[in-house]
Design an enzyme around this catalytic site. Structure first.
Site, PDB file in Angstrom:
ATOM      1  N   ASP A  79       0.830  -1.213   0.000  1.00  0.00           N
ATOM      2  CA  ASP A  79       0.000   0.000   0.000  1.00  0.00           C
ATOM      3  C   ASP A  79       0.859   1.255   0.000  1.00  0.00           C
ATOM      4  O   ASP A  79       2.049   1.217   0.344  1.00  0.00           O
ATOM      5  CB  ASP A  79      -0.943   0.001   1.212  1.00  0.00           C
ATOM      6  CG  ASP A  79      -0.190  -0.076   2.554  1.00  0.00           C
ATOM      7  OD1 ASP A  79       0.858  -0.756   2.606  1.00  0.00           O
ATOM      8  OD2 ASP A  79      -0.648   0.542   3.519  1.00  0.00           O
ATOM      9  N   GLU A 139       0.313  -1.471   5.565  1.00  0.00           N
ATOM     10  CA  GLU A 139       1.453  -1.088   6.410  1.00  0.00           C
ATOM     11  C   GLU A 139       1.327   0.371   6.844  1.00  0.00           C
ATOM     12  O   GLU A 139       1.608   0.716   7.989  1.00  0.00           O
ATOM     13  CB  GLU A 139       2.773  -1.291   5.641  1.00  0.00           C
ATOM     14  CG  GLU A 139       4.025  -1.070   6.480  1.00  0.00           C
ATOM     15  CD  GLU A 139       4.539   0.357   6.491  1.00  0.00           C
ATOM     16  OE1 GLU A 139       5.404   0.677   7.321  1.00  0.00           O
ATOM     17  OE2 GLU A 139       4.064   1.191   5.685  1.00  0.00           O
TER      18      GLU A 139
HETATM   19 ZN   LIG Z   1       6.883   2.227   3.491  1.00  0.00          ZN
END
Ligand SMILES: [Zn+2]
Length: 375
Positions: A79, A139
């Protein structure tokens, strides 16, 4: 065979902020991996909004992606952060002056493109046992995908190379990241009669001043590999009160701290609880609560760990510490050796200046190819 720049351009074109499904990015990677004979194991889940997210574990030919205990993991999140509306070319990769521009160019699609190119250029049947490529979701909003891999007991690597832009310097230590929300309750009253109410803002102010004073004791515990060398604290947002002529009944603020490795990540949380208790004892009308939202410890791999030494030799650069959070915090409690490494400079990430030097992509590709081969 696609070049690393072509692979990265393909990845930049895919919208991939943390809110949307990461499946399109995982599919691009899966096509490359299948082409090289790798097997993949998908671990899909639904995020808080019901959107499908996928963690992926990939194993070279002849190896079983379902094995939990593995030797060496190359981990990359899929992401990106959202980009500003003014950045109209965010998903339109642009090669200019030796840099490739685009959203995710360095954080962290550049590293992913290098991993995929390294696999394309290698003879995957000759790669060592216990090697894995792992892709994670979400993340950027709190290492959610990586935390799921740990909670589900899906992966217990001995060594890890986690992709983040470190300008090709192997990072062997990083501070943790912790966040809490503090709520202070008072009692509303007409401001002409303040004695009939309890000001949540005055009480929050006392609590905040006491939290600010934690900086003193925190600064006495230092880690010389960091600048600043101690755990830092920040109160980043505050809201409270409803009108200028009302004694405020509620005040709320966010408390963030970045613990040095080796220090318990809940040190500021526990200290704040003690301050709340002390203020309550001295004034029964004082009412506050701290709620923990995130708690990730710092990580540190020793300077003489073989993985650190190998990465230093391959890059020609000595190991550093990183000031930003990463998935290393999630795995370092049990992985023996963890480094964070990748092309690009984090100072361009999370902005419309995001780019990566093509020369760095080529160097990262060579390093990753060598690291995979060496196992
Ligand atoms: Zn990163």
């Amino acid at each position: 065979m696609k070049s690393v720049v072509e692979l990265l351009s393909d990845l930049i074109r895919i919208p991939s902020n943390s809110a949307v499904s990461n499946r399109p990015v995982v599919e691009v990677a899966t096509r490359v991996l299948h082409g090289a004979g790798w097997s993949v194991r998908e671990l899909p889940y639904k995020d808080a909004a019901g959107v499908e997210k996928v963690n992926l574990i990939a194993a070279p030919p002849g190896q079983d992606a379902a094995n939990r205990d593995v030797d060496l993991v190359f981990m990359c999140h899929t992401d990106t952060v959202p980009y500003a509306a003014e950045w109209t070319a965010a998903l339109d990769p642009l090669l200019k002056d030796g840099n490739l521009h685009g959203c995710g160019a360095c954080d962290v699609k550049g590293f992913l493109a290098c991993l995929l190119a390294a696999i394309l250029q290698s003879d995957s049947t000759k790669l060592p046992g216990g090697l894995r490529l792992v892709l994670t979701a979400e993340e950027e909003i709190g290492c959610i995908g990586a935390s799921r891999l740990v909670a589900d007991n899906a992966l217990r690597p001995r060594r890890m190379i986690i992709g983040e832009p470190t300008s090709l310097r192997p990072a062997r230590a990083g501070k943790g990241y912790c966040l809490a929300e503090v709520t202070v309750w008072g009692k509303e009253a007409h401001s002409a009669h303040p004695q009939q109410g309890v000001s949540a803002i005055y009480h929050a102010a006392r609590l905040i001043t006491a939290i600010e004073e934690l900086a003193g004791p925190l600064a006495t515990e230092t880690h010389s590999f960091f600048e600043p060398a101690f755990t830092t604290v920040n109160i980043g947002t505050i809201e409270g009160g409803t009108a200028k002529n009302v004694v405020p009944g509620l005040c709320r603020f966010q408390l963030e701290w970045r613990p040095i490795p080796g220090q318990s990540p809940n040190v500021v949380f526990l200290a704040t609880e003690r301050i709340i208790e002390r203020l309550r004892r001295s004034n029964p009308a004082f009412r506050a609560e701290i709620k923990l939202l995130r708690q990730q410890p710092g990580f540190e791999t020793s300077a003489d760990a073989p993985l650190v030494r190998t990465a230093e030799a391959l890059t020609g650069r000595s190991a550093i510490s990183i000031p930003f959070g990463s998935e290393a915090s999630i795995f370092s409690p049990f992985a023996e050796e963890v480094i964070v490494f990748g092309p690009g400079d984090m100072r361009t990430a999370h902005s419309s200046r995001e780019c990566v030097r093509v020369a760095e992509l080529d160097q990262a590709l060579n390093c990753l190819t060598a690291l995979m081969k060496a196992g």
